[in-house]
Design an enzyme around this catalytic site. Structure first.
Site, PDB file in Angstrom:
ATOM      1  N   TYR A  46      -5.614   6.420  -8.802  1.00 29.36           N
ATOM      2  CA  TYR A  46      -6.504   4.818  -8.613  1.00 29.36           C
ATOM      3  C   TYR A  46      -7.981   5.519  -9.421  1.00 29.36           C
ATOM      4  CZ  TYR A  46      -4.167   2.692  -4.330  1.00 29.36           C
ATOM      5  OH  TYR A  46      -3.444   2.328  -4.185  1.00 29.36           O
TER       6      TYR A  46
ATOM      7  N   CYS B 124       0.565  -1.181   0.093  1.00 27.98           N
ATOM      8  CA  CYS B 124       0.364   0.472  -0.238  1.00 27.98           C
ATOM      9  C   CYS B 124       1.142   1.570  -0.150  1.00 27.98           C
ATOM     10  CB  CYS B 124      -1.000  -0.092   1.495  1.00 27.98           C
ATOM     11  SG  CYS B 124      -2.298   1.538   1.761  1.00 27.98           S
TER      12      CYS B 124
HETATM   13  N1  LIG Z   1      -7.382   5.012   5.377  1.00 27.31           N
HETATM   14  C1  LIG Z   1      -7.159   5.621   4.239  1.00 27.31           C
HETATM   15  C2  LIG Z   1      -6.928   5.477   3.207  1.00 27.31           C
HETATM   16  C3  LIG Z   1      -5.353   4.096   3.324  1.00 27.31           C
HETATM   17  C4  LIG Z   1      -5.409   3.059   1.869  1.00 27.31           C
HETATM   18  O1  LIG Z   1      -6.569   3.648   0.969  1.00 27.31           O
HETATM   19  N2  LIG Z   1      -5.313   2.801   2.677  1.00 27.31           N
HETATM   20  C5  LIG Z   1      -6.095   0.991   1.506  1.00 27.31           C
HETATM   21  C6  LIG Z   1      -4.722   0.225   1.001  1.00 27.31           C
HETATM   22  S1  LIG Z   1      -3.622   0.654  -0.241  1.00 27.31           S
HETATM   23  C7  LIG Z   1      -6.804   0.149   2.674  1.00 27.31           C
HETATM   24  O2  LIG Z   1      -6.996  -0.482   3.509  1.00 27.31           O
HETATM   25  N3  LIG Z   1      -8.080  -0.299   1.419  1.00 27.31           N
HETATM   26  C8  LIG Z   1      -8.193  -0.973   2.313  1.00 27.31           C
HETATM   27  C9  LIG Z   1      -9.286  -2.093   1.938  1.00 27.31           C
HETATM   28  O3  LIG Z   1      -8.486  -2.409   0.994  1.00 27.31           O
HETATM   29  O4  LIG Z   1      -9.660  -3.022   2.243  1.00 27.31           O
HETATM   30  C10 LIG Z   1      -8.347   6.808   4.412  1.00 27.31           C
HETATM   31  O5  LIG Z   1      -9.153   6.979   5.187  1.00 27.31           O
HETATM   32  O6  LIG Z   1      -8.400   7.113   2.796  1.00 27.31           O
END
Ligand SMILES: N[C@@H](CCC(=O)N[C@@H](CS)C(=O)NCC(=O)O)C(=O)O
Length: 318
Positions: free
Chosen positions: A159, A26
Site C-alpha cells: 500500500y 480486502c
Molecule cells: N481497520 C483497519 C484496516 C482494515 C482496512 O484497511 N480495511 C479496508 C479494506 S482493505 C477498509 O475497509 N477500508 C475502508 C474503506 O475502504 O472505506 C485499520 O484500522 O487500519
C-alpha cells in the site's frame, strides 16, 4: 480502530451471537475468513460479505437480496458503526473486517490483528475437532517478530508503494518490500512454513498479501521488480497454502481485482480491470510436502470442503 476484544469480557464467546462482516477483496478481512474456516467456526459465527465496490457510504450489502444483509437487516456496514456510537461512529471511516453483535446490531470490533487471534483463542470451546493452533504459546515471540516485518514491509508495504505520491516514498517502500520478500524467499527455501512445522498466524498474514500480488499489487501498486511467480520458494509456498483447504477456497480474484482497480480511481482513473493473470497457475504442483511439516499440526486435520460459495451472487455474476 475499535479495539474491544471479541469472545471475552463485555462480548463473551456465544455461538450465533456475532456476525463477521468481511470483504473478499480486502487482505485484512481475508485473514479472518481463513481463520474462521480453519477453526470450524462457521456455525458459531456467521459471515456477511459486502460488495467489493463501496459507494459514498462505504461498504454495502448490495450482493444480498434487496441489498440487505439477511441477518443484520442493514444496507450499509456503517449502520453497525452508528449503532455503537451515533455521534462519532463513522468519524474514522468504516472498515472491514468487522464483528457485529447481532442482537443489538452494534459493532463489536474492527481490530483486525486481534480478530484472528481471538477466533483462535477465545472461541476454543466451539472450534472443530482437529482445528490447528495458530498462535501457540511457545512460538508467539517468533510469530510476532516475523509478522511485524511482514506487516511493515509487505502487508502495508504494498500500500505504501501503491499510494506513494512522491518518487522517494515509492522507492523507499519498493526497496523495503523486495528486500523483505527476498529474505522470506530465503527463509522458506528449507522450511515449509514461516514459523515451526505447521501453519501459524504468520503464514495467514503473509498469504493474503501474496494471493493479491500478481493480480493487483504488481501492476496497480507498481510493485513490479518481479512477480510472485518469479520467486522460487515464495511462489511454491504460496501455492502450497493456496491448495490447502481454507486458503485457496477463500480467494476470490473477481472481487479482489474489481475492488482495487475500480475503487482506487486516483491510481486507476479509467477503472479498467485487467483480465490476467491466469489463476490456474496457482494449482500447479509445488513439492513443498518434501520439506516435511504438517499443515494442521500432528493431530490436526483439514477443514471440510466449503458447502457452497462464500458469497451471495451479485447481479454481475448472474
Ligand atoms: N481497520 C483497519 C484496516 C482494515 C482496512 O484497511 N480495511 C479496508 C479494506 S482493505 C477498509 O475497509 N477500508 C475502508 C474503506 O475502504 O472505506 C485499520 O484500522 O487500519
Amino acid at each position: 480502530m475499535v479495539a474491544s476484544p471479541s469472545g471475552s469480557g463485555e462480548w463473551p464467546a456465544e455461538p450465533g451471537r456475532y456476525r463477521l462482516v468481511a470483504s473478499l477483496a480486502c487482505p485484512w478481512a481475508h485473514r479472518s475468513i481463513i481463520v474462521r474456516r480453519l477453526m470450524g467456526l462457521e456455525d458459531a459465527i456467521s459471515l456477511g460479505i459486502v460488495d467489493p465496490l463501496q459507494d459514498d457510504r462505504s461498504w454495502r450489502f448490495s450482493l444480498d437480496d434487496g441489498g440487505v444483509d439477511p441477518v443484520l437487516g442493514y444496507h450499509y456496514l456503517e449502520e453497525a458503526y452508528l449503532a455503537r456510537d451515533p455521534v462519532d461512529g463513522i468519524e474514522n471511516g468504516v472498515s472491514v473486517p468487522a464483528i457485529v453483535d447481532v442482537p443489538s446490531g452494534r459493532l463489536v470490533t474492527n481490530d483486525f490483528p486481534n480478530i484472528t487471534i481471538d477466533l483462535g483463542r477465545e472461541w476454543s470451546a466451539y472450534q472443530r475437532a482437529g482445528a490447528p493452533t495458530l498462535y501457540p504459546d511457545e512460538l508467539r515471540d517468533e510469530i510476532d517478530e516475523v509478522a511485524d516485518g511482514v506487516f511493515h514491509d509487505v502487508n502495508n508495504g504494498v500500500y505504501k508503494a501503491g499510494f506513494a505520491t512522491s518518487q522517494a516514498r515509492y522507492e523507499e517502500a519498493y526497496t523495503a518490500l523486495f528486500a523483505r520478500l527476498d529474505a522470506l524467499d530465503e527463509r522458506l527455501q528449507d522450511r515449509r512454513y514461516l514459523v515451526g512445522d505447521h501453519i501459524t498466524e504468520a503464514d495467514i498474514r503473509l498469504f493474503t498479501t501474496l494471493a493479491r500480488f500478481d493480480a493487483v499489487y504488481h501492476g496497480h501498486f507498481k510493485a513490479n521488480r518481479q512477480k510472485l511467480a518469479e520467486f522460487d520458494a515464495l511462489w511454491a509456498y504460496a501455492r502450497d497454502l493456496y491448495q490447502t483447504p481454507g486458503f485457496g477456497d477463500t480467494v476470490d480474484f473477481d472481487h479482489i481485482k474489481r475492488h482495487y482497480y475500480m475503487v482506487q480511481t486516483t491510481i486507476n482513473p479509467t477503472q479498467v480491470v485487467p483480465l490476467g493473470p491466469d489463476p490456474s497457475a496457482w494449482l500447479t504442483r509445488h513439492h513443498r510436502e518434501e520439506l516435511g511439516g504438517s499443515p494442521f499440526g500432528p493431530d490436526g486435520t483439514p477443514p471440510a470442503p466449503l458447502p457452497g460459495p462464500l458469497r451471495p451472487l451479485g447481479p454481475i455474476d448472474m
